[in-house]
Design a protein around this motif. Structure first.
Motif, PDB file in Angstrom:
ATOM      1  N   ALA A   1     -12.194 -18.221  63.425  1.00  0.00           N
ATOM      2  CA  ALA A   1     -13.632 -18.053  63.634  1.00  0.00           C
ATOM      3  C   ALA A   1     -14.047 -16.600  63.425  1.00  0.00           C
ATOM      4  O   ALA A   1     -15.080 -16.319  62.800  1.00  0.00           O
ATOM      5  CB  ALA A   1     -14.003 -18.503  65.053  1.00  0.00           C
ATOM      6  N   LEU A   2     -13.235 -15.669  63.925  1.00  0.00           N
ATOM      7  CA  LEU A   2     -13.545 -14.247  63.746  1.00  0.00           C
ATOM      8  C   LEU A   2     -13.547 -13.888  62.260  1.00  0.00           C
ATOM      9  O   LEU A   2     -14.451 -13.188  61.781  1.00  0.00           O
ATOM     10  CB  LEU A   2     -12.525 -13.392  64.499  1.00  0.00           C
ATOM     11  CG  LEU A   2     -12.718 -11.877  64.404  1.00  0.00           C
ATOM     12  CD1 LEU A   2     -14.036 -11.465  65.036  1.00  0.00           C
ATOM     13  CD2 LEU A   2     -11.550 -11.152  65.081  1.00  0.00           C
ATOM     14  N   GLY A   3     -12.548 -14.379  61.535  1.00  0.00           N
ATOM     15  CA  GLY A   3     -12.499 -14.117  60.095  1.00  0.00           C
ATOM     16  C   GLY A   3     -13.704 -14.683  59.367  1.00  0.00           C
ATOM     17  O   GLY A   3     -14.263 -14.045  58.467  1.00  0.00           O
ATOM     18  N   ALA A   4     -14.129 -15.887  59.758  1.00  0.00           N
ATOM     19  CA  ALA A   4     -15.295 -16.506  59.126  1.00  0.00           C
ATOM     20  C   ALA A   4     -16.552 -15.689  59.380  1.00  0.00           C
ATOM     21  O   ALA A   4     -17.401 -15.526  58.491  1.00  0.00           O
ATOM     22  CB  ALA A   4     -15.476 -17.933  59.645  1.00  0.00           C
ATOM     23  N   GLU A   5     -16.691 -15.168  60.592  1.00  0.00           N
ATOM     24  CA  GLU A   5     -17.862 -14.364  60.922  1.00  0.00           C
ATOM     25  C   GLU A   5     -17.849 -13.022  60.178  1.00  0.00           C
ATOM     26  O   GLU A   5     -18.890 -12.545  59.727  1.00  0.00           O
ATOM     27  CB  GLU A   5     -17.936 -14.124  62.431  1.00  0.00           C
ATOM     28  CG  GLU A   5     -18.320 -15.349  63.233  1.00  0.00           C
ATOM     29  CD  GLU A   5     -19.735 -15.819  62.933  1.00  0.00           C
ATOM     30  OE1 GLU A   5     -20.650 -14.982  62.997  1.00  0.00           O
ATOM     31  OE2 GLU A   5     -19.915 -17.006  62.621  1.00  0.00           O
ATOM     32  N   ILE A   6     -16.678 -12.423  60.047  1.00  0.00           N
ATOM     33  CA  ILE A   6     -16.575 -11.160  59.315  1.00  0.00           C
ATOM     34  C   ILE A   6     -16.964 -11.353  57.858  1.00  0.00           C
ATOM     35  O   ILE A   6     -17.790 -10.606  57.302  1.00  0.00           O
ATOM     36  CB  ILE A   6     -15.144 -10.581  59.422  1.00  0.00           C
ATOM     37  CG1 ILE A   6     -14.864 -10.132  60.855  1.00  0.00           C
ATOM     38  CG2 ILE A   6     -14.965  -9.411  58.445  1.00  0.00           C
ATOM     39  CD1 ILE A   6     -13.413  -9.716  61.098  1.00  0.00           C
ATOM     40  N   ILE A   7     -16.376 -12.358  57.209  1.00  0.00           N
ATOM     41  CA  ILE A   7     -16.644 -12.583  55.788  1.00  0.00           C
ATOM     42  C   ILE A   7     -18.096 -13.001  55.566  1.00  0.00           C
ATOM     43  O   ILE A   7     -18.767 -12.531  54.643  1.00  0.00           O
ATOM     44  CB  ILE A   7     -15.680 -13.648  55.225  1.00  0.00           C
ATOM     45  CG1 ILE A   7     -14.238 -13.134  55.282  1.00  0.00           C
ATOM     46  CG2 ILE A   7     -16.057 -14.014  53.783  1.00  0.00           C
ATOM     47  CD1 ILE A   7     -13.197 -14.187  54.956  1.00  0.00           C
ATOM     48  N   GLY A   8     -18.602 -13.881  56.431  1.00  0.00           N
ATOM     49  CA  GLY A   8     -19.980 -14.333  56.288  1.00  0.00           C
ATOM     50  C   GLY A   8     -20.968 -13.194  56.418  1.00  0.00           C
ATOM     51  O   GLY A   8     -21.932 -13.092  55.641  1.00  0.00           O
ATOM     52  N   THR A   9     -20.732 -12.306  57.394  1.00  0.00           N
ATOM     53  CA  THR A   9     -21.638 -11.178  57.572  1.00  0.00           C
ATOM     54  C   THR A   9     -21.489 -10.176  56.433  1.00  0.00           C
ATOM     55  O   THR A   9     -22.473  -9.553  56.011  1.00  0.00           O
ATOM     56  CB  THR A   9     -21.388 -10.481  58.919  1.00  0.00           C
ATOM     57  OG1 THR A   9     -21.364 -11.468  59.954  1.00  0.00           O
ATOM     58  CG2 THR A   9     -22.481  -9.475  59.222  1.00  0.00           C
ATOM     59  N   PHE A  10     -20.275 -10.019  55.929  1.00  0.00           N
ATOM     60  CA  PHE A  10     -20.073  -9.150  54.762  1.00  0.00           C
ATOM     61  C   PHE A  10     -20.932  -9.626  53.596  1.00  0.00           C
ATOM     62  O   PHE A  10     -21.604  -8.825  52.941  1.00  0.00           O
ATOM     63  CB  PHE A  10     -18.598  -9.154  54.358  1.00  0.00           C
ATOM     64  CG  PHE A  10     -18.301  -8.305  53.145  1.00  0.00           C
ATOM     65  CD1 PHE A  10     -17.926  -6.983  53.280  1.00  0.00           C
ATOM     66  CD2 PHE A  10     -18.410  -8.832  51.867  1.00  0.00           C
ATOM     67  CE1 PHE A  10     -17.661  -6.194  52.166  1.00  0.00           C
ATOM     68  CE2 PHE A  10     -18.161  -8.056  50.744  1.00  0.00           C
ATOM     69  CZ  PHE A  10     -17.785  -6.734  50.895  1.00  0.00           C
ATOM     70  N   VAL A  11     -20.937 -10.924  53.332  1.00  0.00           N
ATOM     71  CA  VAL A  11     -21.745 -11.472  52.240  1.00  0.00           C
ATOM     72  C   VAL A  11     -23.223 -11.148  52.456  1.00  0.00           C
ATOM     73  O   VAL A  11     -23.929 -10.706  51.534  1.00  0.00           O
ATOM     74  CB  VAL A  11     -21.546 -12.997  52.128  1.00  0.00           C
ATOM     75  CG1 VAL A  11     -22.541 -13.604  51.144  1.00  0.00           C
ATOM     76  CG2 VAL A  11     -20.115 -13.318  51.705  1.00  0.00           C
ATOM     77  N   LEU A  12     -23.701 -11.347  53.680  1.00  0.00           N
ATOM     78  CA  LEU A  12     -25.114 -11.104  53.976  1.00  0.00           C
ATOM     79  C   LEU A  12     -25.484  -9.633  53.821  1.00  0.00           C
ATOM     80  O   LEU A  12     -26.442  -9.287  53.125  1.00  0.00           O
ATOM     81  CB  LEU A  12     -25.435 -11.578  55.395  1.00  0.00           C
ATOM     82  CG  LEU A  12     -26.818 -11.169  55.938  1.00  0.00           C
ATOM     83  CD1 LEU A  12     -27.938 -11.702  55.059  1.00  0.00           C
ATOM     84  CD2 LEU A  12     -26.977 -11.626  57.377  1.00  0.00           C
TER      85      LEU A  12
END
Length: 281
Positions: free
Chosen positions: A164-175
């Motif tokens: 979940a932490l990895g998903a949030e990091i990558i998702g926010t990076f994209v944004l």
């Protein structure tokens, strides 16, 4: 000869101008009405964002519980989040910059686009707006809100907190990477023949990230969104997982700011070159 040199300099001159870095502490902002107007805009925009999106989530869950073929589905929820960001960034960009997200504010602060005072007060306004927005949803549909999860972010069954932490990091990076790219004065000047409205790619980034991460975390990528829902829903599971929805977005924003500023825009190399070119006594 001088005329030829002047024409050559004009030909090689930059066709864009980077704004000067914001001061770290700018107490003069506190005396400006435009600063407080920006805070109000961030508060109201985040309130509207949470009201529409959380109401969409609760409405979908209620319809889906009665009939699994009903409701807007993940696609509709993703459109609600992405569409509202497009609308609200478009409406508030000229007033506050249209952050509507502490991770975006943090990334822009790291890039020296906003002062520390502005960044901190933006984050406070965003979190308060989120709480009020989710509170309105609960006030309108209290039973459904309490029984259907409150739109709060938490790690879905079958996924670890690390995932979940990895998903949030990558998702926010994209944004945040999209925010930097869409508002880059260099891109705007070089691609001026391609009329791209900056809020559009930002909204699409939010939409695409939601498609990828709703099954994992419900998609945070916005600490104010996660905080507002956690405060109003106020159950153990969302609070136990809540750190993920601050650490992940802030790390993702830091990575995006560093990537854009120091690799794509080569800020470190330019600074080093400027240092080396300075005459020494």
């Amino acid at each position: 000869m001088s005329k030829e040199v002047s024409e050559a300099e004009q030909a090689t001159a930059k066709d864009y101008r980077d704004p000067p870095p914001a001061p770290l502490l700018d107490f003069g902002e506190l005396r400006l009405w435009s600063f407080y107007r920006a805070l109000i805009a961030e508060f109201v925009a985040t309130l509207l964002f949470l009201y529409v999106t959380i109401a969409t989530v609760i409405g979908h869950k209620e319809q889906n519980a009665a009939d699994q073929c009903s409701g807007v589905g993940i696609l509709g929820i993703a459109w609600a989040f992405g569409g509202m960001i497009f609308i609200l960034v478009y409406c508030t960009a000229g007033i506050s910059g249209g952050h509507i997200n502490p991770a975006v504010t943090f990334g822009l602060f790291l890039a020296r686009k906003v002062s520390l005072i502005r960044a901190l007060l933006y984050i406070v306004a965003q979190c308060l707006g989120a709480i009020v927005g989710v509170g309105i949803v609960k006030g309108i549909m209290k039973h459904q809100y309490n029984s259907l999860g409150g739109g709060a972010n938490e790690v879905a069954p079958g996924y670890s907190k690390g995932t979940a932490l990895g998903a949030e990091i990558i998702g926010t990076f994209v944004l945040v990477y999209t925010v930097f790219s869409a508002t880059d004065p260099k891109r705007s000047a070089r691609d001026s023949h391609v009329p791209v409205l900056a809020p559009l790619p930002i909204g699409f980034a939010v939409f695409m990230v939601h498609l990828a991460t709703i099954p994992i975390t419900g998609t945070g990528i916005n600490p104010a969104r996660s905080f507002g829902a956690a405060v109003i829903y106020n159950q153990d599971k969302p609070w136990d997982d809540h750190w993920i929805f601050w650490v992940g977005p802030l790390v993702g924003a830091l990575a995006a700011a560093a990537y854009h500023q120091y690799i794509l825009r080569a800020a470190a190399i330019k600074a080093l070159g400027s240092f080396r070119s300075n005459p020494t006594n």
